[in-house]
Design an enzyme around this catalytic site. Structure first.
Site, PDB file in Angstrom:
ATOM      1  CE  LYS A 134       2.938  -4.528  18.129  1.00 36.37           C
ATOM      2  NZ  LYS A 134       3.490  -3.196  18.539  1.00 36.37           N
ATOM      3  CE  LYS A 180     -37.171   0.288  30.714  1.00 38.80           C
ATOM      4  NZ  LYS A 180     -37.068   1.545  30.006  1.00 38.80           N
ATOM      5  CG  ASN A 183     -34.547  -1.504  28.182  1.00 39.41           C
ATOM      6  OD1 ASN A 183     -35.544  -0.781  28.119  1.00 39.41           O
ATOM      7  ND2 ASN A 183     -34.092  -1.994  29.313  1.00 39.41           N
ATOM      8  CG  ASN A 190      13.125  -1.671  15.088  1.00 39.82           C
ATOM      9  OD1 ASN A 190      12.690  -2.247  16.089  1.00 39.82           O
ATOM     10  ND2 ASN A 190      14.156  -0.842  15.128  1.00 39.82           N
ATOM     11  CD  GLN A 223       6.149  -3.535  23.483  1.00 40.91           C
ATOM     12  OE1 GLN A 223       7.088  -4.051  22.915  1.00 40.91           O
ATOM     13  NE2 GLN A 223       6.037  -3.533  24.790  1.00 40.91           N
ATOM     14  CB  SER A 229     -35.873  -3.696  33.050  1.00 37.34           C
ATOM     15  OG  SER A 229     -35.883  -3.404  34.436  1.00 37.34           O
ATOM     16  CB  THR A 236     -34.883  20.162   9.719  1.00 37.05           C
ATOM     17  OG1 THR A 236     -36.039  20.991   9.853  1.00 37.05           O
ATOM     18  CG2 THR A 236     -34.801  19.660   8.289  1.00 37.05           C
ATOM     19  CG  HIS A 237     -34.093  22.592  13.451  1.00 39.46           C
ATOM     20  ND1 HIS A 237     -33.016  23.378  13.770  1.00 39.46           N
ATOM     21  CD2 HIS A 237     -34.381  22.881  12.152  1.00 39.46           C
ATOM     22  CE1 HIS A 237     -32.692  24.132  12.734  1.00 39.46           C
ATOM     23  NE2 HIS A 237     -33.492  23.832  11.726  1.00 39.46           N
ATOM     24  CE1 TYR A 242       9.116  -0.150  17.168  1.00 41.67           C
ATOM     25  CE2 TYR A 242      10.967   0.001  18.682  1.00 41.67           C
ATOM     26  CZ  TYR A 242       9.683  -0.433  18.398  1.00 41.67           C
ATOM     27  OH  TYR A 242       8.971  -1.125  19.333  1.00 41.67           O
ATOM     28  CB  SER A 259       4.349  -6.244  23.486  1.00 40.74           C
ATOM     29  OG  SER A 259       5.353  -6.863  22.708  1.00 40.74           O
ATOM     30  CD  GLU A 298     -30.162   1.820  25.295  1.00 40.81           C
ATOM     31  OE1 GLU A 298     -29.932   2.457  26.333  1.00 40.81           O
ATOM     32  OE2 GLU A 298     -30.963   0.866  25.255  1.00 40.81           O
TER      33      GLU A 298
HETATM   34  N1  ARG Z   1       7.451  -5.540  20.603  1.00 40.91           N
HETATM   35  C1  ARG Z   1       7.997  -4.517  19.810  1.00 40.91           C
HETATM   36  C2  ARG Z   1       6.862  -3.613  19.271  1.00 40.91           C
HETATM   37  O1  ARG Z   1       5.760  -3.999  19.343  1.00 40.91           O
HETATM   38  C3  ARG Z   1       8.742  -5.092  18.657  1.00 40.91           C
HETATM   39  C4  ARG Z   1       9.824  -4.219  18.138  1.00 40.91           C
HETATM   40  C5  ARG Z   1      10.872  -4.029  19.165  1.00 40.91           C
HETATM   41  N2  ARG Z   1      12.035  -3.412  18.636  1.00 40.91           N
HETATM   42  C6  ARG Z   1      13.043  -2.981  19.438  1.00 40.91           C
HETATM   43  N3  ARG Z   1      14.040  -2.429  18.867  1.00 40.91           N
HETATM   44  N4  ARG Z   1      12.989  -3.123  20.722  1.00 40.91           N
HETATM   45  O2  ARG Z   1       7.076  -2.513  18.799  1.00 40.91           O
END
Ligand code: ARG
Length: 461
Positions: free
Chosen positions: A331, A289, A291, A116, A328, A283, A161-162, A323, A29, A296
């Site tokens: 995020k 144009k 825009n 964790n 993971q 454009s 309204t509407h 956990y 990660s 948007e």
């Molecule tokens: N990279 C992990 C996460 O974002 C960290 C925690 C990992 N814990 C584990 N027991 N593998 O959740």
């Protein structure tokens, strides 16, 4: 980021073969969670200080850990830190580097802690800061709305309204409606922050730890308002992130409605407002144009944040305690929601104060569609008619107006009197746009004096 050179895993003791290359990439990660580095370092420093306070680390070990982490922070910010996929995540990258820098003391940092509770702490610290940043942008936008509402307190436009012309309102009043939505959004974020600002550290992997830790001390170092009170819940709870995304989705929904109106109003057909060139684009084929891309895009980005919310809800649904690696996946949606809502609110805060009202066109539009018909009915009620009868009389006058292609305010007194003998000279002000808005003179009403009073109340807060 260095690719996949074999690094000894921090958890490698019980393993007899190296991780499959695809697993290493799939499992890691660090590509996205490195954005938590500052909070990871802060959390580790507080944890080390607490361990020293209770005698698990010596003062020397603690200060060498804290200094080593300070150095790593500088390296990261100077772009000189090499992140490694083989070290999985931000936590193990930093810890491995610390040990490389300071030796054995680095290996003691993880005493009484798990990734964790560490990751849950990092996300909460990160989100707490981002909520504060977002609240600042929200305040900027709200103040911009108050300023513009003050400038446009007397400007008359049709209320709808509407999407059909209903009654005249002041543009200032309309702007204050948007203000009210954002005010609630700010309150929701402030409320959410209270539940974000609780500390998971101490929960360790799931059950707590055998060391004589002082959680309250760590929490006070990190500015947490309190502790997560159950270790299993502490490491598995992501409600706080879901709450944030749900409040962010409501903000985006508000900005999206706001955008929709800005887009319609800046069309040639409405021509109620103009956005300065610096907030518009052209454009590549049609030279004429201009825009309204910003509103948007904000309307479009609302879909992303809704998606982020649904992703988080779905990640959590079905997870047993405590956990699981599913977490993971929390995020990227959270980061995306934070980035999107912050950028959207901030660009609106820049744009709103410079929205230009085409007062003439707004007024012209308010004169169409018999927007003061209700005022005439209310007038007849004041002269003694029952509201239903008054409604009927005015309906006939409107039908006549449609045939003659004239607004009620354009009918002569003699013409109006054909529909009711109770109609007198004083009806003229009642049917004027100015008279109509000024008559709605109570808290929450559209009268210019009420718009100014509402602005004053909000500024006093
Ligand atoms: N990279 C992990 C996460 O974002 C960290 C925690 C990992 N814990 C584990 N027991 N593998 O959740």
């Amino acid at each position: 980021m260095s690719k996949n050179e074999p690094k000894r895993k921090l958890w490698g003791g019980r393993f007899s073969e190296a991780t499959h290359v695809a697993v290493e990439i799939f499992n890691s990660s660090v590509g996205f969670d490195q954005r938590l580095y500052r909070y990871d370092i802060l959390g580790s420093q507080a944890h080390a200080q607490m361990l020293a306070k209770v005698g698990v680390l010596t003062e020397d070990e603690c200060s060498s850990i804290c200094q080593g982490l300070d150095q790593i922070l500088l390296d990261i910010e100077a772009g000189e830190f090499e992140w490694s996929i083989a070290l999985e995540d931000v936590h193990m990258n930093i810890e491995a580097k610390l040990t490389e820098k300071i030796g054995i003391a680095g290996k003691k940092l993880h005493t009484g802690r798990s990734r964790n509770d560490q990751v849950a702490t990092d996300i909460r610290l990160y989100l707490r800061d981002e909520i504060d940043n977002l609240m600042m942008q929200l305040d900027r936008l709200k103040n911009g709305l108050l300023d513009l509402a003050e400038k446009e307190a007397d400007t008359i436009m049709p209320g709808f309204t509407h999407l059909q012309v209903a009654q005249p309102v002041t543009f200032g009043h309309h702007l204050l409606a948007w203000y009210e939505m954002l005010k609630r959004d700010g309150l929701r974020m402030r409320d959410c922050r209270q539940r974000v600002n609780r500390m998971p550290l101490g929960a360790a992997a799931l059950a707590g730890t055998t060391y004589p830790i002082d959680r309250a001390y760590t929490a006070s170092l990190l500015g947490f308002d309190g502790l997560c009170e159950n270790s299993l819940d502490a490491v598995s709870d992501r409600d706080f992130a879901i709450e944030f995304c749900s409040s962010a989705a409501i903000i985006m929904m508000h900005l999206s409605r706001f955008s929709e109106e800005l887009i319609i109003w800046s069309s040639a057909q409405f021509n109620f407002i103009e956005l300065p060139d610096r907030f518009c684009t052209g454009s590549s084929i049609m030279p004429q144009k201009k825009n309204p891309d910003i509103p948007e895009l904000v309307r479009g980005k609302t879909g992303r944040v809704n998606g982020d919310l649904i992703a988080l809800l779905t990640i959590m649904k079905g997870q047993p305690l405590a956990y699981n690696k599913d977490n993971q996946e929390d995020k990227e949606p959270l980061f995306d929601a934070v980035d999107t809502v912050k950028m959207s609110v901030s660009i609106f805060a820049d744009m709103v104060p410079v929205i230009m009202a085409n007062k003439k066109n707004m007024k012209k539009a308010a004169l169409q569609g018999f927007s003061t018909a209700t005022d005439l009915a209310d007038y007849l009620v004041r002269k003694g008619l029952a509201f239903r009868d008054a409604h009927e009389v005015v309906g006939q006058a409107v039908r006549y107006g449609v045939e003659q292609n004239k607004d009620l305010s354009e009918l002569s007194l003699a013409e109006l009197q054909k529909f009711s003998a109770d109609i007198e000279q004083d009806v003229i002000t009642v049917l004027s746009l100015e008279g109509s808005v000024a008559a709605r003179d109570h808290i929450g009403g559209t009268a210019p004096s009420q718009v100014r009073a509402a602005i004053a109340r909000e500024r006093a807060l």
